[in-house]
Design a protein around this motif. Structure first.
Motif, PDB file in Angstrom:
ATOM      1  N   TRP A   1       0.829  -1.199   0.000  1.00  0.00           N
ATOM      2  CA  TRP A   1       0.000   0.000   0.000  1.00  0.00           C
ATOM      3  C   TRP A   1       0.872   1.261   0.000  1.00  0.00           C
ATOM      4  N   ALA A   2       1.882   1.300   0.869  1.00  0.00           N
ATOM      5  CA  ALA A   2       2.712   2.492   0.991  1.00  0.00           C
ATOM      6  C   ALA A   2       3.606   2.706  -0.221  1.00  0.00           C
ATOM      7  N   ALA A   3       3.939   1.637  -0.956  1.00  0.00           N
ATOM      8  CA  ALA A   3       4.799   1.769  -2.131  1.00  0.00           C
ATOM      9  C   ALA A   3       4.149   2.606  -3.226  1.00  0.00           C
ATOM     10  N   ARG A   4       2.849   2.850  -3.139  1.00  0.00           N
ATOM     11  CA  ARG A   4       2.167   3.678  -4.128  1.00  0.00           C
ATOM     12  C   ARG A   4       2.290   5.166  -3.809  1.00  0.00           C
ATOM     13  N   SER A   5       2.833   5.497  -2.650  1.00  0.00           N
ATOM     14  CA  SER A   5       2.991   6.905  -2.279  1.00  0.00           C
ATOM     15  C   SER A   5       4.102   7.555  -3.094  1.00  0.00           C
ATOM     16  N   PRO A   6       3.909   8.795  -3.544  1.00  0.00           N
ATOM     17  CA  PRO A   6       4.984   9.506  -4.247  1.00  0.00           C
ATOM     18  C   PRO A   6       6.224   9.695  -3.378  1.00  0.00           C
ATOM     19  N   ARG A   7       6.060   9.571  -2.071  1.00  0.00           N
ATOM     20  CA  ARG A   7       7.191   9.727  -1.153  1.00  0.00           C
ATOM     21  C   ARG A   7       8.028   8.457  -1.051  1.00  0.00           C
ATOM     22  N   HIS A   8       7.546   7.372  -1.596  1.00  0.00           N
ATOM     23  CA  HIS A   8       8.287   6.113  -1.486  1.00  0.00           C
ATOM     24  C   HIS A   8       9.548   6.155  -2.330  1.00  0.00           C
ATOM     25  N   ASP A   9      10.686   5.900  -1.709  1.00  0.00           N
ATOM     26  CA  ASP A   9      11.973   5.857  -2.405  1.00  0.00           C
ATOM     27  C   ASP A   9      12.440   4.403  -2.456  1.00  0.00           C
ATOM     28  N   PRO A  10      12.293   3.743  -3.591  1.00  0.00           N
ATOM     29  CA  PRO A  10      12.661   2.326  -3.664  1.00  0.00           C
ATOM     30  C   PRO A  10      14.155   2.076  -3.578  1.00  0.00           C
ATOM     31  N   TYR A  11      14.964   3.145  -3.583  1.00  0.00           N
ATOM     32  CA  TYR A  11      16.411   2.954  -3.557  1.00  0.00           C
ATOM     33  C   TYR A  11      17.068   3.512  -2.299  1.00  0.00           C
TER      34      TYR A  11
ATOM     35  N   ARG B   1       7.125  -5.956 -10.097  1.00  0.00           N
ATOM     36  CA  ARG B   1       7.126  -4.591 -10.606  1.00  0.00           C
ATOM     37  C   ARG B   1       6.729  -3.640  -9.486  1.00  0.00           C
ATOM     38  N   LEU B   2       7.214  -2.411  -9.568  1.00  0.00           N
ATOM     39  CA  LEU B   2       6.783  -1.389  -8.625  1.00  0.00           C
ATOM     40  C   LEU B   2       5.382  -0.912  -8.995  1.00  0.00           C
ATOM     41  N   PRO B   3       4.522  -0.651  -8.041  1.00  0.00           N
ATOM     42  CA  PRO B   3       3.161  -0.214  -8.369  1.00  0.00           C
ATOM     43  C   PRO B   3       3.149   1.242  -8.833  1.00  0.00           C
ATOM     44  N   GLU B   4       2.109   1.605  -9.554  1.00  0.00           N
ATOM     45  CA  GLU B   4       1.951   2.992  -9.985  1.00  0.00           C
ATOM     46  C   GLU B   4       1.689   3.882  -8.778  1.00  0.00           C
ATOM     47  N   LYS B   5       2.246   5.089  -8.819  1.00  0.00           N
ATOM     48  CA  LYS B   5       2.072   6.025  -7.716  1.00  0.00           C
ATOM     49  C   LYS B   5       0.680   6.666  -7.780  1.00  0.00           C
ATOM     50  N   VAL B   6       0.154   7.013  -6.626  1.00  0.00           N
ATOM     51  CA  VAL B   6      -1.110   7.751  -6.602  1.00  0.00           C
ATOM     52  C   VAL B   6      -0.857   9.172  -7.069  1.00  0.00           C
ATOM     53  N   ALA B   7      -1.868   9.804  -7.581  1.00  0.00           N
ATOM     54  CA  ALA B   7      -1.704  11.177  -8.102  1.00  0.00           C
ATOM     55  C   ALA B   7      -1.426  12.136  -6.961  1.00  0.00           C
TER      56      ALA B   7
END
Length: 227
Positions: free
Chosen positions: A111-121, A221-227
């Motif tokens: 759920w949180a991975a869809r946040s624009p604040r999520h930094d996968p790196y 795959r990484l999920p799409e970010k919320v707007a």
């Protein structure tokens, strides 16, 4: 009917944060302290020593780690025990009830991975990297596949099996995995989520059945970010 409050020696077992009977409120009282849920994440795949927990949780102090471990133990989430000789070291592990939180952590991470604040790196421990596979697998792609892969990080090793639309992860080595991925967690994310080709300098080293390894990495795959 009036419900009685749970007490011990006529005193509340713990001070309640919320005057709320909802299970979510109680869950926050158990795991809502800073670092608590991340400590549990580190224990999902097996017991860890205090030093291992601290190394995989950058920024936590020894004092805070001690406090959180004591709180989670008092809540029945984890236990501590001493390994037999010759190790003779104390380790912490989740209880059977504590292990039931794994699905919650997986779903919360997805759920949180869809946040624009999520930094996968950003920094990621080995346990967190393996849990990310469970959170970010595409169930449709993994539904009709049965593949076992081995992962070797600098200080840890895991086995991941894709089947029935999900990823099963265990800590340890495997002699019958189709392929072996070696590297650190940054290289793992570059390979699995950045889709760097095998052999790329920034990715993991892959040995074994490369076709099976490609099929496996294609499940994530990484999920799409919320707007």
């Amino acid at each position: 009917m009036k419900l009685e409050k749970i007490t011990e020696n006529d005193q509340p077992v713990t001070k309640r944060w919320y005057d709320d009977a909802c299970g979510t409120a109680l869950a926050l009282e158990i795991v809502g302290e800073r670092w608590a849920l991340l400590i549990m994440r580190e224990l999902v795949f097996g017991p860890r020593r205090f030093s291992e927990l601290k190394a995989n949780l950058p920024g936590i102090s020894a004092n805070v780690l001690t406090q959180r471990l004591q709180g989670l133990e008092a809540s029945g989430v984890l236990t501590r025990r001493t390994l037999p000789s010759p190790a003779n070291v104390q380790v912490y592990g989740l209880t059977e009830w504590g292990l039931e939180s794994q699905a919650m952590m997986r779903d919360l991470g997805r759920w949180a991975a869809r946040s624009p604040r999520h930094d996968p790196y950003a920094f990621m421990s080995a346990a967190s990297a393996m849990m990310s596979l469970q959170a970010l697998v595409d169930p449709d792609r993994a539904r009709d596949i049965d593949l076992t892969m081995a992962f070797r990080f600098p200080a840890d090793a895991f086995v991941a099996r894709a089947r029935n639309g999900a990823i099963e992860v265990t800590r340890g080595e495997s002699g019958d995995a189709a392929a072996l991925f070696e590297g650190d967690t940054m290289q793992m994310r570059v390979t699995f989520y950045g889709k760097a080709p095998f052999g790329a300098a920034e990715g993991m080293t892959v040995t074994g059945d490369l076709d099976a390894a490609r099929a496996f990495t294609g499940l994530f795959r990484l999920p799409e970010k919320v707007a």
